[in-house]
Scaffold this motif. Structure first.
Motif, mmCIF file in Angstrom:
data_model
loop_
_atom_site.group_PDB
_atom_site.id
_atom_site.type_symbol
_atom_site.label_atom_id
_atom_site.label_comp_id
_atom_site.label_asym_id
_atom_site.label_seq_id
_atom_site.Cartn_x
_atom_site.Cartn_y
_atom_site.Cartn_z
ATOM 1 N N GLY A 297 0.977 -0.751 -0.037
ATOM 2 C CA GLY A 297 -0.734 0.188 -0.089
ATOM 3 C C GLY A 297 1.142 1.192 0.014
ATOM 4 N N PHE A 298 0.938 2.272 -0.877
ATOM 5 C CA PHE A 298 2.082 3.452 -1.246
ATOM 6 C C PHE A 298 1.147 4.239 -1.007
ATOM 7 C CE2 PHE A 298 3.767 -0.562 -4.178
ATOM 8 C CZ PHE A 298 4.777 -0.617 -3.235
ATOM 9 N N LEU A 299 0.020 4.909 -1.737
ATOM 10 C CA LEU A 299 -1.129 5.745 -2.010
ATOM 11 C C LEU A 299 -1.538 5.899 -0.665
ATOM 12 C CD1 LEU A 299 -1.735 5.975 -4.968
ATOM 13 C CD2 LEU A 299 0.246 6.977 -4.573
ATOM 14 N N PRO A 300 -1.910 7.409 0.266
ATOM 15 C CA PRO A 300 -2.802 7.983 1.883
ATOM 16 C C PRO A 300 -3.804 6.970 2.067
ATOM 17 C CG PRO A 300 -1.702 9.741 0.238
ATOM 18 C CD PRO A 300 -2.104 8.654 -0.757
ATOM 19 N N TYR A 301 -4.367 6.553 0.617
ATOM 20 C CA TYR A 301 -6.261 5.464 0.373
ATOM 21 C C TYR A 301 -5.893 3.728 0.996
ATOM 22 C CZ TYR A 301 -6.280 4.568 -4.105
ATOM 23 O OH TYR A 301 -5.477 3.905 -5.269
ATOM 24 N N GLN A 302 -4.259 3.374 0.752
ATOM 25 C CA GLN A 302 -4.373 2.033 0.192
ATOM 26 C C GLN A 302 -3.502 1.380 1.499
ATOM 27 O OE1 GLN A 302 -1.484 2.301 -3.051
ATOM 28 N NE2 GLN A 302 -3.448 2.162 -4.669
ATOM 29 N N PHE A 303 -4.565 1.646 2.594
ATOM 30 C CA PHE A 303 -4.413 1.176 3.925
ATOM 31 C C PHE A 303 -3.626 -0.769 4.318
ATOM 32 C CE2 PHE A 303 -6.350 -1.077 8.283
ATOM 33 C CZ PHE A 303 -4.959 -0.700 8.921
ATOM 34 N N ASP A 304 -2.258 -0.732 4.346
ATOM 35 C CA ASP A 304 -2.135 -2.098 4.592
ATOM 36 C C ASP A 304 -1.985 -2.454 5.663
ATOM 37 O OD1 ASP A 304 0.096 -3.789 3.713
ATOM 38 O OD2 ASP A 304 1.266 -3.535 2.246
ATOM 39 N N LEU A 305 -2.765 -3.601 5.949
ATOM 40 C CA LEU A 305 -2.894 -4.360 7.264
ATOM 41 C C LEU A 305 -1.641 -5.289 7.344
ATOM 42 C CD1 LEU A 305 -4.082 -4.183 9.929
ATOM 43 C CD2 LEU A 305 -6.017 -6.052 9.339
ATOM 44 N N ALA A 306 -1.585 -6.315 6.195
ATOM 45 C CA ALA A 306 -0.215 -6.644 6.516
ATOM 46 C C ALA A 306 1.274 -5.642 6.448
ATOM 47 C CB ALA A 306 0.218 -7.168 5.699
ATOM 48 N N TRP A 307 1.502 -4.654 6.037
ATOM 49 C CA TRP A 307 2.571 -3.687 6.450
ATOM 50 C C TRP A 307 2.181 -3.048 8.051
ATOM 51 C CZ3 TRP A 307 7.343 -2.559 5.769
ATOM 52 C CH2 TRP A 307 7.736 -0.683 6.145
ATOM 53 N N HIS A 308 1.396 -2.883 8.400
ATOM 54 C CA HIS A 308 1.360 -2.718 9.511
ATOM 55 C C HIS A 308 1.682 -3.610 10.848
ATOM 56 C CE1 HIS A 308 -0.080 1.868 8.484
ATOM 57 N NE2 HIS A 308 -0.521 0.546 8.439
ATOM 58 N N PHE A 309 1.488 -4.623 10.308
ATOM 59 C CA PHE A 309 1.907 -5.681 11.274
ATOM 60 C C PHE A 309 2.899 -6.661 11.202
ATOM 61 C CE2 PHE A 309 3.446 -10.580 11.257
ATOM 62 C CZ PHE A 309 1.854 -10.869 13.016
ATOM 63 N N ILE A 310 3.693 -6.276 10.059
ATOM 64 C CA ILE A 310 5.272 -6.507 9.727
ATOM 65 C C ILE A 310 5.601 -5.263 10.438
ATOM 66 C CG2 ILE A 310 7.088 -6.869 8.171
ATOM 67 C CD1 ILE A 310 4.980 -7.857 5.950
ATOM 68 N N ARG A 311 5.519 -4.435 10.581
ATOM 69 C CA ARG A 311 6.286 -3.067 11.213
ATOM 70 C C ARG A 311 6.077 -3.168 12.829
ATOM 71 N NH1 ARG A 311 7.238 2.530 9.014
ATOM 72 N NH2 ARG A 311 7.497 2.140 10.909
ATOM 73 N N ALA A 312 4.567 -4.013 13.192
ATOM 74 C CA ALA A 312 4.728 -3.693 14.662
ATOM 75 C C ALA A 312 6.226 -4.696 15.047
ATOM 76 C CB ALA A 312 3.455 -4.403 14.993
ATOM 77 N N TRP A 313 5.640 -6.009 13.913
ATOM 78 C CA TRP A 313 6.578 -7.225 15.037
ATOM 79 C C TRP A 313 7.888 -6.425 15.180
ATOM 80 C CZ3 TRP A 313 6.009 -13.280 14.203
ATOM 81 C CH2 TRP A 313 5.251 -13.345 14.842
ATOM 82 N N ALA A 314 8.309 -6.214 13.676
ATOM 83 C CA ALA A 314 10.073 -5.406 13.971
ATOM 84 C C ALA A 314 10.085 -4.142 15.029
ATOM 85 C CB ALA A 314 9.833 -4.484 12.604
ATOM 86 N N TRP A 315 9.116 -3.773 15.614
ATOM 87 C CA TRP A 315 9.219 -3.080 16.476
ATOM 88 C C TRP A 315 9.561 -3.817 18.133
ATOM 89 C CZ3 TRP A 315 6.114 -2.523 20.956
ATOM 90 C CH2 TRP A 315 6.461 -1.146 22.194
ATOM 91 N N MET A 316 8.890 -4.928 17.822
ATOM 92 C CA MET A 316 8.737 -5.354 18.894
ATOM 93 C C MET A 316 10.188 -6.752 18.373
ATOM 94 S SD MET A 316 4.895 -7.842 19.123
ATOM 95 C CE MET A 316 5.131 -8.379 17.863
ATOM 96 N N GLY A 317 10.858 -6.683 18.016
ATOM 97 C CA GLY A 317 12.323 -6.864 17.490
ATOM 98 C C GLY A 317 12.114 -9.003 17.006
ATOM 99 N N ALA A 318 10.464 -9.197 16.881
ATOM 100 C CA ALA A 318 10.429 -10.721 15.524
ATOM 101 C C ALA A 318 11.026 -10.576 14.590
ATOM 102 C CB ALA A 318 9.377 -10.505 15.895
ATOM 103 N N ILE A 319 10.685 -9.404 13.548
ATOM 104 C CA ILE A 319 11.488 -8.916 12.775
ATOM 105 C C ILE A 319 12.739 -8.294 12.254
ATOM 106 C CG2 ILE A 319 11.202 -8.063 9.852
ATOM 107 C CD1 ILE A 319 7.505 -9.657 10.776
#
Length: 360
Positions: A297-319
């Motif tokens: 999801g690159f544009l403002p309206y292209q919400f990307d739930l999978a990307w937010h999951f990946i970012r959250a796991w990266a923040w936690m150190g799992a990714i």
């Protein structure tokens, strides 16, 4: 013949005739489907049969939910669980990690945790290997779920077109294993592959499904009793059948439905759709533009739930790492398109040069 040309088992009707895509009749597709489910003819047909038996078995909890525990509230919960939670997990696990390696886990624990975050529905082998071929031959003869060949062609593709070639030599088999080794799936030896015709062993696969289903049914039961467990397992079956139609829709139903300023990948007819994009992060045209990206999801309206999951796991150190092509997309595709659109909407007017003699 290139490596990806030969790793799948071609259907009896073939992929092409006279150098062009061959579109089989519904009768040919159906006959091929039931032939490849026949384990009495060959034990190597086990994976296709296993996939459909497990998918259809979700019909049992679905019927029990409707007949014994139906409520509109549980109906809504099941719908969200199947469409959003299972759908997003499919994007995160099967699509972006297992196939394209768009991010890396810190260790095997987090990988296995992610692998089993939802009710198990899809066998990794059935998805990963064929998806590499799909990207290499999108909408060309050899694409295992070619939208140009029709809806039924895509719907039954997991059995008819996505099975591993049963006659790979030892070298090719080793190469195919490399496409799967990072997923944590226990892979067959070459001798086991010759017996079962697959990368994964039926025993370990069945055990994995059984343990996963027992765990999640137990969790759901503890939370909301049989009513909740049956609702979620039943709706998982709706997703299991419905997902088989996705690639046909995601490639415009075999027609070119790309829109300027929305679908920038011109190599195939994949399209960005709001429904799968918003609920699972599957902006399909963007994905085909950057297959190995952790974000689609690159544009403002292209919400990307999978990307937010990946970012959250990266923040936690799992990714530990991931690939993000948003800025490259904006620089190479979207900003130039905006500039062209602006130039077309507001063309520069020629300025008249004052006549010096009239001025005098």
């Amino acid at each position: 013949m290139a490596f990806l040309d030969r790793i799948l088992d071609p259907p009896s009707y073939g992929y092409e005739r006279n150098g062009k895509l061959y579109v089989p009749t519904h009768r040919e597709i159906t006959a091929e489907f039931f032939s490849r489910l026949n384990v009495a003819r060959s034990r190597k047909n086990w994976l296709g049969l296993f996939a459909w038996v497990t998918s259809l078995s979700f019909g049992i909890p679905l019927v029990l939910f409707f007949t014994h525990h139906f409520s509109w509230w549980l109906m809504a919960v099941g719908f969200v669980y199947s469409m959003v939670v299972i759908g997003t997990h499919g994007t995160v696990w099967f699509h972006r990690y297992s196939t394209h390696g768009a991010y890396q886990f810190k260790n095997a624990f987090f990988r296995e945790l992610c692998r089993n975050l939802v009710i198990k529905i899809v066998v990794e082998e059935a998805y990963v290997v064929s998806h590499h071929v799909h990207h290499s031959f999108a909408e060309q003869p050899g694409d295992p779920y070619n939208a140009r060949a029709g809806w039924l062609y895509c719907f039954l593709a997991d059995v008819n077109h996505q099975a591993l070639n049963k006659t790979l030599d030892r070298k090719d088999y080793a190469q195919v294993c490399k496409l799967m080794k990072h997923t944590g799936v226990r892979l067959n030896s070459y001798e086991q592959y010759q017996r079962w015709g697959s990368l994964c062993h039926p025993g370990y696969t069945a055990l994995h499904f059984a343990l996963n289903w027992a765990f999640w049914y137990g969790v759901f039961f503890l939370i909301g009793g049989h009513a909740l467990a049956l609702a979620l397992f039943g709706w998982a079956g709706v997703w299991a059948i419905g997902v088989r139609t996705y690639n046909y829709d995601g490639h415009g139903g075999g027609k070119d439905r790309r829109r300027e300023g929305i679908d920038f990948n011109s190599r195939d007819q994949s399209i960005n759709q709001c429904w799968p994009g918003l609920i699972t992060g599957e902006w399909h045209n963007n994905h085909h533009l950057y297959p190995s990206g952790a974000r689609a999801g690159f544009l403002p309206y292209q919400f990307d739930l999978a990307w937010h999951f990946i970012r959250a796991w990266a923040w936690m150190g799992a990714i530990t790492s991931y690939r993000d092509y948003k800025q490259d997309f904006l620089n190479r595709y979207h900003q130039p398109w905006l500039a062209r659109a602006k130039a077309q909407d507001c063309p520069e007017t020629e300025r008249a040069v004052p006549d010096s003699s009239a001025a005098s």
